[in-house]
Scaffold this motif. Structure first.
Motif, PDB file in Angstrom:
ATOM      1  N   LEU A  26     -15.783 -10.514   5.580  1.00  0.00           N
ATOM      2  CA  LEU A  26     -15.048  -9.346   6.051  1.00  0.00           C
ATOM      3  C   LEU A  26     -13.794  -9.162   5.219  1.00  0.00           C
ATOM      4  O   LEU A  26     -13.398 -10.053   4.475  1.00  0.00           O
ATOM      5  N   VAL A  27     -13.178  -8.006   5.371  1.00  0.00           N
ATOM      6  CA  VAL A  27     -11.870  -7.732   4.769  1.00  0.00           C
ATOM      7  C   VAL A  27     -10.895  -7.586   5.929  1.00  0.00           C
ATOM      8  O   VAL A  27     -11.096  -6.746   6.822  1.00  0.00           O
ATOM      9  N   ASP A  28      -9.842  -8.408   5.950  1.00  0.00           N
ATOM     10  CA  ASP A  28      -8.898  -8.394   7.068  1.00  0.00           C
ATOM     11  C   ASP A  28      -7.864  -7.281   6.906  1.00  0.00           C
ATOM     12  O   ASP A  28      -7.910  -6.497   5.951  1.00  0.00           O
ATOM     13  N   ALA A  29      -6.907  -7.235   7.819  1.00  0.00           N
ATOM     14  CA  ALA A  29      -5.887  -6.184   7.832  1.00  0.00           C
ATOM     15  C   ALA A  29      -4.975  -6.232   6.618  1.00  0.00           C
ATOM     16  O   ALA A  29      -4.332  -5.236   6.284  1.00  0.00           O
ATOM     17  N   GLU A  30      -4.905  -7.372   5.951  1.00  0.00           N
ATOM     18  CA  GLU A  30      -4.070  -7.499   4.750  1.00  0.00           C
ATOM     19  C   GLU A  30      -4.890  -7.364   3.464  1.00  0.00           C
ATOM     20  O   GLU A  30      -4.425  -7.707   2.388  1.00  0.00           O
ATOM     21  N   SER A  31      -6.126  -6.914   3.599  1.00  0.00           N
ATOM     22  CA  SER A  31      -7.042  -6.680   2.474  1.00  0.00           C
ATOM     23  C   SER A  31      -7.553  -7.951   1.802  1.00  0.00           C
ATOM     24  O   SER A  31      -7.995  -7.925   0.662  1.00  0.00           O
ATOM     25  N   TYR A  32      -7.502  -9.076   2.523  1.00  0.00           N
ATOM     26  CA  TYR A  32      -8.079 -10.315   2.007  1.00  0.00           C
ATOM     27  C   TYR A  32      -9.535 -10.419   2.454  1.00  0.00           C
ATOM     28  O   TYR A  32      -9.852 -10.129   3.612  1.00  0.00           O
ATOM     29  N   MET A  74      -5.066 -17.280   8.168  1.00  0.00           N
ATOM     30  CA  MET A  74      -4.455 -16.413   9.145  1.00  0.00           C
ATOM     31  C   MET A  74      -3.791 -17.283  10.200  1.00  0.00           C
ATOM     32  O   MET A  74      -4.410 -18.193  10.726  1.00  0.00           O
ATOM     33  N   ASP A  75      -2.547 -17.020  10.510  1.00  0.00           N
ATOM     34  CA  ASP A  75      -1.796 -17.895  11.400  1.00  0.00           C
ATOM     35  C   ASP A  75      -1.375 -17.199  12.683  1.00  0.00           C
ATOM     36  O   ASP A  75      -1.680 -16.042  12.920  1.00  0.00           O
ATOM     37  N   ALA A  76      -0.594 -17.902  13.482  1.00  0.00           N
ATOM     38  CA  ALA A  76      -0.231 -17.481  14.821  1.00  0.00           C
ATOM     39  C   ALA A  76       0.670 -16.250  14.865  1.00  0.00           C
ATOM     40  O   ALA A  76       0.814 -15.655  15.910  1.00  0.00           O
ATOM     41  N   ASP A  77       1.297 -15.883  13.767  1.00  0.00           N
ATOM     42  CA  ASP A  77       2.211 -14.754  13.787  1.00  0.00           C
ATOM     43  C   ASP A  77       1.497 -13.406  13.877  1.00  0.00           C
ATOM     44  O   ASP A  77       2.120 -12.386  14.073  1.00  0.00           O
ATOM     45  N   ASP A 102      -0.978 -10.384  15.258  1.00  0.00           N
ATOM     46  CA  ASP A 102      -1.180  -9.754  16.552  1.00  0.00           C
ATOM     47  C   ASP A 102      -2.452 -10.296  17.196  1.00  0.00           C
ATOM     48  O   ASP A 102      -3.316 -10.847  16.525  1.00  0.00           O
ATOM     49  N   ILE A 103      -2.579 -10.091  18.490  1.00  0.00           N
ATOM     50  CA  ILE A 103      -3.766 -10.533  19.205  1.00  0.00           C
ATOM     51  C   ILE A 103      -4.974  -9.655  18.863  1.00  0.00           C
ATOM     52  O   ILE A 103      -6.105 -10.035  19.087  1.00  0.00           O
ATOM     53  N   PHE A 104      -4.729  -8.473  18.298  1.00  0.00           N
ATOM     54  CA  PHE A 104      -5.785  -7.560  17.868  1.00  0.00           C
ATOM     55  C   PHE A 104      -5.647  -7.282  16.377  1.00  0.00           C
ATOM     56  O   PHE A 104      -4.536  -7.206  15.860  1.00  0.00           O
ATOM     57  N   GLU A 105      -6.776  -7.087  15.714  1.00  0.00           N
ATOM     58  CA  GLU A 105      -6.759  -6.740  14.291  1.00  0.00           C
ATOM     59  C   GLU A 105      -8.015  -5.942  13.963  1.00  0.00           C
ATOM     60  O   GLU A 105      -9.088  -6.218  14.499  1.00  0.00           O
ATOM     61  N   ILE A 106      -7.879  -4.982  13.076  1.00  0.00           N
ATOM     62  CA  ILE A 106      -9.035  -4.238  12.588  1.00  0.00           C
ATOM     63  C   ILE A 106      -9.495  -4.877  11.293  1.00  0.00           C
ATOM     64  O   ILE A 106      -8.681  -5.150  10.401  1.00  0.00           O
ATOM     65  N   VAL A 107     -10.800  -5.134  11.205  1.00  0.00           N
ATOM     66  CA  VAL A 107     -11.390  -5.694   9.998  1.00  0.00           C
ATOM     67  C   VAL A 107     -12.593  -4.847   9.594  1.00  0.00           C
ATOM     68  O   VAL A 107     -13.133  -4.091  10.405  1.00  0.00           O
ATOM     69  N   ALA A 108     -12.989  -4.992   8.350  1.00  0.00           N
ATOM     70  CA  ALA A 108     -14.201  -4.334   7.858  1.00  0.00           C
ATOM     71  C   ALA A 108     -15.192  -5.417   7.454  1.00  0.00           C
ATOM     72  O   ALA A 108     -14.911  -6.216   6.560  1.00  0.00           O
ATOM     73  N   VAL A 109     -16.323  -5.466   8.132  1.00  0.00           N
ATOM     74  CA  VAL A 109     -17.384  -6.397   7.748  1.00  0.00           C
ATOM     75  C   VAL A 109     -18.096  -5.766   6.556  1.00  0.00           C
ATOM     76  O   VAL A 109     -18.557  -4.624   6.632  1.00  0.00           O
TER      77      VAL A 109
END
Length: 108
Positions: free
Chosen positions: A19-25, A1-4, A6-13
């Motif tokens: 966890l699963v990040d906003a891009e489903s990784y 995950m890089d600097a581009d 957002d400062i906020f992100e929703i994840v699922a632990v």
């Protein structure tokens, strides 16, 4: 995950230290207290100065939320609050600059 990102992100632990990040990784995470997080949705944010947005001790996890929709409401509130604070700070800074002497402006 890089600097581009957002400062906020929703994840699922999903389990201990995963966890699963906003891009489903699926990604590993760690916390500044070394403890696992309860399963659920979290709003994650990073300090402004952090360029590489990683799920490490720089990340602040807010939650858990049972449903993604609850996390989305929290994220929207955090965005609005941040924008309001930035606007107020900008207004205060502008007003201070208008009232400053030329020497004080040069110091800024």
């Amino acid at each position: 995950m890089d600097a581009d990102y957002d400062i906020f992100e929703i994840v699922a632990v999903i389990r201990d230290f995963w966890l699963v990040d906003a891009e489903s990784y699926q990604r590993k995470y760690c916390t500044n207290h070394g403890q696992t997080l309860a399963p659920g949705y979290y709003v994650v944010n990073w300090p402004e100065h952090i360029r590489a947005r990683r799920f490490n001790d720089h990340a602040a996890f807010h939650g858990p939320f049972k449903f993604r929709k609850e996390a989305q409401v929290a994220l929207e509130w955090m965005h609005k609050t941040r924008e309001l604070l930035l606007t107020r700070f900008s207004e205060v800074s502008s007003a201070a600059a208008l009232n400053a002497t030329p020497m004080e402006v040069k110091k800024l």
